[in-house]
Design an enzyme around this catalytic site. Structure first.
Site, mmCIF file in Angstrom:
data_model
loop_
_atom_site.group_PDB
_atom_site.id
_atom_site.type_symbol
_atom_site.label_atom_id
_atom_site.label_comp_id
_atom_site.label_asym_id
_atom_site.label_seq_id
_atom_site.Cartn_x
_atom_site.Cartn_y
_atom_site.Cartn_z
ATOM 1 N N THR A 240 25.273 -1.295 25.009
ATOM 2 C CA THR A 240 26.230 -1.586 23.945
ATOM 3 C C THR A 240 26.311 -0.356 23.042
ATOM 4 O OG1 THR A 240 26.742 -3.135 22.148
ATOM 5 C CG2 THR A 240 24.432 -2.636 22.492
ATOM 6 N N GLY A 241 27.383 -0.274 22.252
ATOM 7 C CA GLY A 241 27.520 0.881 21.366
ATOM 8 C C GLY A 241 28.625 1.815 21.825
#
Ligand code: GLY
Length: 329
Positions: A240-241
């Protein structure tokens, strides 16, 4: 003449391969399948919204269902939540006001499917699963992905931002500063990885991507090996990110390979974050990347660039949210 005959023969074989591929793309069993003894199922997913998603997945896992079904139905919960600003149609739009969705899914036999830059479809991960199961391909994008979804019974949803997304977008428009952002301490993409009672692994990932991105930008979430990787001999990982940093070093695949070479899930996630720090030329203090991994023994690990990344774990002992360790202390 000979050349033409060879060409025709090759074409016929190629066409046959496509037809076979179209119907047999999903292998029920192959060399990647490992027969594991029955064990306790587990599902883990990124961020706080993972708690609700895990509930959906656990209904399937606790009833003896397949990890693949669990990771699809689990993240469907998040996709359907119109108040979520980073997953599904309630997500923050790109800089032109369009919500564009990326998603992928992978099973224990290395079958995988993905969609990128998909608009006005509520459940991109379910379209990704159909790409995996009904076509000889892995990835469909844009209008083609939407056409495929509509042909397969998905509904075209209204072109409408959620009230909160609209409010935040109108605020952003006042300056229109091009600084696409991922949440550092809240939530972002949902990545979900699971092991079922037969010991098989699967994973899924779905997002509306970076807020105010360029129209057409695709992140890591639909890219197998970047946002998600499953190897049924070893385990699985998700990310994620800021997708650009994850794609650059094939995040999830790198983590699975590090686990193959003996690292625990936590050590592998930490090593992957350290590799981003070593290789990237960006100002990493301003962005977030979080990794989450699960090995075949049911051990879980996570690591992020910044404080604030958390993940939800559901096993026999219940559903809990855990804070991940991080690099910039
Ligand atoms: N990880 C989500 C994105 O970069 O789009």
């Amino acid at each position: 003449m000979t050349t033409r005959r060879i060409f025709l023969k090759t074409s016929a074989l190629a066409s046959a391969a496509v037809v076979v591929g179209a119907t047999q793309n999903v292998k029920s069993e192959n060399k990647y399948t490992t027969k594991m003894p029955a064990k306790n199922p587990i599902v883990v997913s990124t961020w706080k919204h993972g708690l609700a998603a895990n509930e959906g997945a656990w209904k399937i896992l606790s009833a003896g269902g397949k990890a693949l079904d669990a990771v699809e139905k689990g993240v469907n919960v998040t996709e359907a939540d119109f108040s979520n600003l980073s997953v599904g149609l309630g997500g923050l739009p790109d800089r032109e006001g369009h919500v564009t969705l990326d998603a992928c899914i992978m099973d224990e036999n290395a079958n995988c499917g993905s969609v990128a830059f998909l608009q006005r479809i509520k459940h991109p991960v379910s379209v990704a699963r159909l790409v995996m199961e009904k076509t000889p391909h892995i990835m469909l994008a844009g209008n083609g992905a939407q056409k495929f979804a509509l042909e397969n019974g998905f509904k075209l949803e209204p072109k409408k931002l959620s009230p909160e997304a609209e409010k935040q977008y109108n605020e952003w428009l006042k300056k229109s500063e091009y600084k696409p952002k991922a949440n550092i301490e809240n939530h972002d993409t949902i990545g979900m990885i699971a092991i079922d009672a037969t010991g098989n692994c699967s994973g899924s990932c779905t997002t509306s991507g970076l807020a105010y991105k360029l129209h057409g930008r695709v992140g890591d979430s639909p890219i197998i090996g970047a946002s998600l990787f499953v190897d049924n001999e070893i385990g699985c990982a998700t990310a994620t990110g800021v997708g650009e940093e994850v794609i650059r070093m094939c995040g999830a695949h790198t983590i699975v390979e590090l686990m193959r070479n003996g690292k625990s899930p936590m050590e592998a996630c930490k090593a992957a974050v350290e590799r981003i720090v070593k290789k990237s030329s960006k100002n990493l203090k301003e962005i977030q990347v979080g990794f989450l991994a699960l090995n075949k023994n049911g051990e879980v690990g996570a690591f992020a660039l910044q404080k604030g990344f958390n993940y939800a774990v559901y096993d026999d002992s219940g559903n809990k949210l855990i804070d991940a360790d991080y690099y910039f202390k």
